[in-house]
Design a protein around this motif. Structure first.
Motif, PDB file in Angstrom:
ATOM      1  N   LYS A  68       2.970 -30.362 -15.665  1.00  0.00           N
ATOM      2  CA  LYS A  68       2.398 -30.068 -13.715  1.00  0.00           C
ATOM      3  C   LYS A  68       0.845 -29.263 -14.027  1.00  0.00           C
ATOM      4  O   LYS A  68      -0.214 -29.672 -13.245  1.00  0.00           O
ATOM      5  N   MET A  69       0.663 -28.475 -14.885  1.00  0.00           N
ATOM      6  CA  MET A  69      -0.681 -28.241 -15.239  1.00  0.00           C
ATOM      7  C   MET A  69      -1.547 -29.200 -15.312  1.00  0.00           C
ATOM      8  O   MET A  69      -2.828 -28.707 -14.164  1.00  0.00           O
ATOM      9  N   LEU A  70      -1.474 -30.817 -16.470  1.00  0.00           N
ATOM     10  CA  LEU A  70      -2.858 -31.462 -16.253  1.00  0.00           C
ATOM     11  C   LEU A  70      -2.590 -31.916 -14.816  1.00  0.00           C
ATOM     12  O   LEU A  70      -3.790 -32.582 -15.147  1.00  0.00           O
ATOM     13  N   THR A  71      -1.444 -32.779 -14.518  1.00  0.00           N
ATOM     14  CA  THR A  71      -1.593 -32.843 -13.247  1.00  0.00           C
ATOM     15  C   THR A  71      -2.775 -32.058 -11.730  1.00  0.00           C
ATOM     16  O   THR A  71      -2.524 -32.467 -10.668  1.00  0.00           O
ATOM     17  N   GLY A  72      -1.768 -30.771 -12.463  1.00  0.00           N
ATOM     18  CA  GLY A  72      -3.287 -29.796 -11.341  1.00  0.00           C
ATOM     19  C   GLY A  72      -2.057 -29.348  -9.976  1.00  0.00           C
ATOM     20  O   GLY A  72      -2.561 -28.044  -9.479  1.00  0.00           O
ATOM     21  N   ILE A  73      -0.867 -29.979 -10.296  1.00  0.00           N
ATOM     22  CA  ILE A  73       0.558 -28.909  -9.302  1.00  0.00           C
ATOM     23  C   ILE A  73       0.388 -27.230  -9.500  1.00  0.00           C
ATOM     24  O   ILE A  73       0.211 -26.874  -9.100  1.00  0.00           O
ATOM     25  N   LEU A  74       0.124 -26.790 -11.164  1.00  0.00           N
ATOM     26  CA  LEU A  74       0.287 -25.280 -11.590  1.00  0.00           C
ATOM     27  C   LEU A  74      -1.152 -25.274 -12.156  1.00  0.00           C
ATOM     28  O   LEU A  74      -1.372 -26.166 -12.956  1.00  0.00           O
ATOM     29  N   THR A  75      -1.201 -23.831 -11.939  1.00  0.00           N
ATOM     30  CA  THR A  75      -2.448 -23.471 -12.532  1.00  0.00           C
ATOM     31  C   THR A  75      -2.057 -22.991 -13.803  1.00  0.00           C
ATOM     32  O   THR A  75      -1.389 -21.808 -13.978  1.00  0.00           O
ATOM     33  N   THR A  77      -2.297 -19.756 -17.025  1.00  0.00           N
ATOM     34  CA  THR A  77      -2.357 -18.553 -16.618  1.00  0.00           C
ATOM     35  C   THR A  77      -3.991 -18.573 -17.761  1.00  0.00           C
ATOM     36  O   THR A  77      -4.446 -17.263 -16.744  1.00  0.00           O
ATOM     37  N   SER A  78      -3.509 -19.506 -18.761  1.00  0.00           N
ATOM     38  CA  SER A  78      -5.440 -18.485 -19.504  1.00  0.00           C
ATOM     39  C   SER A  78      -5.442 -20.560 -20.256  1.00  0.00           C
ATOM     40  O   SER A  78      -4.169 -20.728 -20.440  1.00  0.00           O
ATOM     41  N   GLY A  79      -6.392 -20.548 -21.101  1.00  0.00           N
ATOM     42  CA  GLY A  79      -7.251 -21.388 -21.360  1.00  0.00           C
ATOM     43  C   GLY A  79      -7.584 -23.151 -21.023  1.00  0.00           C
ATOM     44  O   GLY A  79      -8.023 -22.635 -19.568  1.00  0.00           O
ATOM     45  N   LYS A  80      -8.126 -24.636 -21.123  1.00  0.00           N
ATOM     46  CA  LYS A  80      -8.722 -24.920 -21.143  1.00  0.00           C
ATOM     47  C   LYS A  80      -7.960 -26.421 -20.863  1.00  0.00           C
ATOM     48  O   LYS A  80      -7.721 -26.645 -21.617  1.00  0.00           O
ATOM     49  N   VAL A  81      -8.007 -27.135 -19.396  1.00  0.00           N
ATOM     50  CA  VAL A  81      -7.534 -28.194 -19.337  1.00  0.00           C
ATOM     51  C   VAL A  81      -8.584 -29.042 -19.049  1.00  0.00           C
ATOM     52  O   VAL A  81      -8.826 -29.034 -17.508  1.00  0.00           O
ATOM     53  N   ILE A  82      -9.064 -30.073 -18.735  1.00  0.00           N
ATOM     54  CA  ILE A  82      -9.905 -31.415 -18.801  1.00  0.00           C
ATOM     55  C   ILE A  82      -9.308 -32.665 -18.785  1.00  0.00           C
ATOM     56  O   ILE A  82      -8.913 -33.237 -19.569  1.00  0.00           O
ATOM     57  N   VAL A  83      -9.046 -33.090 -17.778  1.00  0.00           N
ATOM     58  CA  VAL A  83      -8.553 -34.190 -17.274  1.00  0.00           C
ATOM     59  C   VAL A  83      -9.368 -35.124 -16.829  1.00  0.00           C
ATOM     60  O   VAL A  83      -9.537 -35.293 -15.953  1.00  0.00           O
ATOM     61  N   ASN A  84      -9.228 -36.880 -17.596  1.00  0.00           N
ATOM     62  CA  ASN A  84     -10.305 -37.925 -16.806  1.00  0.00           C
ATOM     63  C   ASN A  84     -11.847 -36.659 -16.731  1.00  0.00           C
ATOM     64  O   ASN A  84     -12.182 -37.472 -15.636  1.00  0.00           O
ATOM     65  N   GLY A  85     -11.460 -35.913 -17.268  1.00  0.00           N
ATOM     66  CA  GLY A  85     -13.423 -35.867 -17.628  1.00  0.00           C
ATOM     67  C   GLY A  85     -13.730 -34.117 -16.222  1.00  0.00           C
ATOM     68  O   GLY A  85     -14.736 -34.188 -16.072  1.00  0.00           O
ATOM     69  N   MET A  86     -12.229 -33.630 -15.473  1.00  0.00           N
ATOM     70  CA  MET A  86     -12.033 -32.781 -14.324  1.00  0.00           C
ATOM     71  C   MET A  86     -11.592 -31.630 -14.819  1.00  0.00           C
ATOM     72  O   MET A  86     -11.017 -32.569 -15.782  1.00  0.00           O
ATOM     73  N   ASN A  87     -11.755 -30.879 -14.174  1.00  0.00           N
ATOM     74  CA  ASN A  87     -10.876 -30.078 -13.891  1.00  0.00           C
ATOM     75  C   ASN A  87      -9.588 -29.755 -12.997  1.00  0.00           C
ATOM     76  O   ASN A  87     -10.025 -30.035 -11.782  1.00  0.00           O
ATOM     77  N   ARG A  92     -10.007 -31.072  -7.474  1.00  0.00           N
ATOM     78  CA  ARG A  92      -8.061 -31.946  -6.892  1.00  0.00           C
ATOM     79  C   ARG A  92      -8.964 -33.147  -6.037  1.00  0.00           C
ATOM     80  O   ARG A  92      -7.438 -34.078  -6.134  1.00  0.00           O
ATOM     81  N   GLU A  93      -8.882 -33.392  -5.158  1.00  0.00           N
ATOM     82  CA  GLU A  93      -9.148 -34.667  -4.319  1.00  0.00           C
ATOM     83  C   GLU A  93      -9.800 -35.550  -4.358  1.00  0.00           C
ATOM     84  O   GLU A  93      -8.945 -36.900  -5.062  1.00  0.00           O
ATOM     85  N   ALA A  94     -11.426 -34.981  -5.679  1.00  0.00           N
ATOM     86  CA  ALA A  94     -11.279 -36.156  -6.689  1.00  0.00           C
ATOM     87  C   ALA A  94     -10.350 -36.854  -8.029  1.00  0.00           C
ATOM     88  O   ALA A  94      -9.636 -37.838  -8.625  1.00  0.00           O
ATOM     89  N   PHE A  95      -9.616 -35.369  -8.068  1.00  0.00           N
ATOM     90  CA  PHE A  95      -9.150 -36.186  -9.564  1.00  0.00           C
ATOM     91  C   PHE A  95      -8.014 -36.805  -8.945  1.00  0.00           C
ATOM     92  O   PHE A  95      -7.261 -37.539  -9.980  1.00  0.00           O
TER      93      PHE A  95
END
Length: 334
Positions: A68-75, A77-87, A92-95
């Motif tokens: 859910k964090m990798l797909t943007g459903i959940l934000t 608490t801390s840390g870094k997530v980059i999926v397909n070059g985007m946050n 959200r819309e482009a991702f």
């Protein structure tokens, strides 16, 4: 290029508890007791473009929270997530146009309309051209054998039929990255085989990256060369499935069917001094010994010379058994 980059990812939830009694209920109106639960605890990993990775763990280990964090459903608490070059949370819309998601227990299809109408709506949502849709989806529909289902309402489909349509819906925009959360749950063997074969095909044809969470270890064995194992929000193994088998699957299982009932204490005494673990089967006279291959002759000799047996089987340790043992024994492998 990495499809997924995760660094020190953490997700915390507040868990509230109620006080007992009338006075406690009154106090809860003003102040609440709570504790912080870390569902995902500072995990880091990368997934390369085109990889098929199994993301496994027991219930509550943090698998679905990670997805859910990798797909943007959940934000996070801390840390870094980059999926397909985007946050996933800030773009959200482009991702969402670059991923496909299938949750085994949730539907993205509209319940009361025909499957093909859901497909048309999703085509509009993802802004897929008629040309791209026809070229790609004709292959998907044919491979998953859902052509006869297109004019049926989703509510009239069986679970297996619906899951094949869900998978097709997730691929309408031909995303480079596919998240699958329990995609074969409750499905019969033939449907599972069809879905597995299809996933292999799209991985080979389009270099689609697939992150798969499942409790069905046979799915992992059929599709993934690499597994990431999660326990209580932490990664306890990240590596090849073959290495996992070689490291923790050494030895064999010997299943003894005794003529009469047998106790654990008796068997432990019999194999005292040997590296043997005993587990009882469904019947009181059936026991399985897990021992290194070199000890097989000695274990068998001690048992058959002392007790009468009806049957004896020697088996390799299955991947499912290896993973179960890792969790039960608390084995951690970095």
């Amino acid at each position: 290029m990495n499809a997924i980059e995760v660094e020190n990812l953490r997700k915390e939830f507040k868990s509230y508890s109620s006080r007992s009694g009338l006075v406690g209920a009154f106090r809860d109106l003003f102040t609440r007791n709570y504790k912080i639960i870390r569902a995902v605890n500072d995990i880091s990993f990368t997934v390369k473009q085109g990889e098929m990775v199994g993301y496994i763990g027991e219930n509550g280990a943090g698998k679905s929270t990670t997805i859910k964090m990798l797909t943007g459903i959940l934000t996070p608490t801390s840390g870094k997530v980059i999926v397909n070059g985007m946050n996933p949370h800030k773009e959200r819309e482009a991702f969402v146009r670059t991923i496909g998601v299938v949750f085994g227990q949730r539907s993205q299809l509209w319940w009361d309309i025909a499957v093909q109408e859901s497909f048309r709506l999703l085509k509009k949502v993802y802004r897929v051209s008629d040309k791209d849709y026809n070229e790609h989806m004709n292959h998907v529909i044919e491979t998953l054998d859902i052509g006869p289902l297109l004019d049926k309402p989703v509510r009239k489909l069986s679970l297996g039929q619906r899951m094949r349509c869900e998978l097709a819906a997730a691929l309408i925009h031909n995303p480079p990255l596919l998240f699958l959360d329990e995609p074969t749950i409750g499905l019969d063997v033939l449907v599972k085989l069809k879905i597995r074969q299809f996933l292999k095909e799209i991985n080979e044809k389009y270099n689609t990256t697939i992150l798969l969470t499942t409790h069905d270890i046979s799915d992992i064995e059929a599709l993934c060369e690499r597994v990431i194992m999660l326990d209580e929000g932490k990664i306890i193994y990240d590596g090849s499935l073959q290495k996992l088998k070689e490291t923790w699957g050494e030895g064999k299982q010997i299943q003894f069917t005794f003529v009469s009932e047998m106790s654990l204490d008796t068997l432990k005494e019999l194999t005292d001094g040997l590296q043997v673990t005993w587990k009882q089967g469904e019947q009181a006279n059936v026991w399985t010994a897990h021992a290194p291959s070199a000890l097989l002759p000695e274990v068998i000799s001690r048992v058959v010379n002392r007790y009468s047996i009806q049957d004896l089987n020697i088996n390799e340790i299955s991947t499912e058994e290896i993973i179960r043992n890792i969790y039960e024994e608390g084995v951690v492998h970095g």
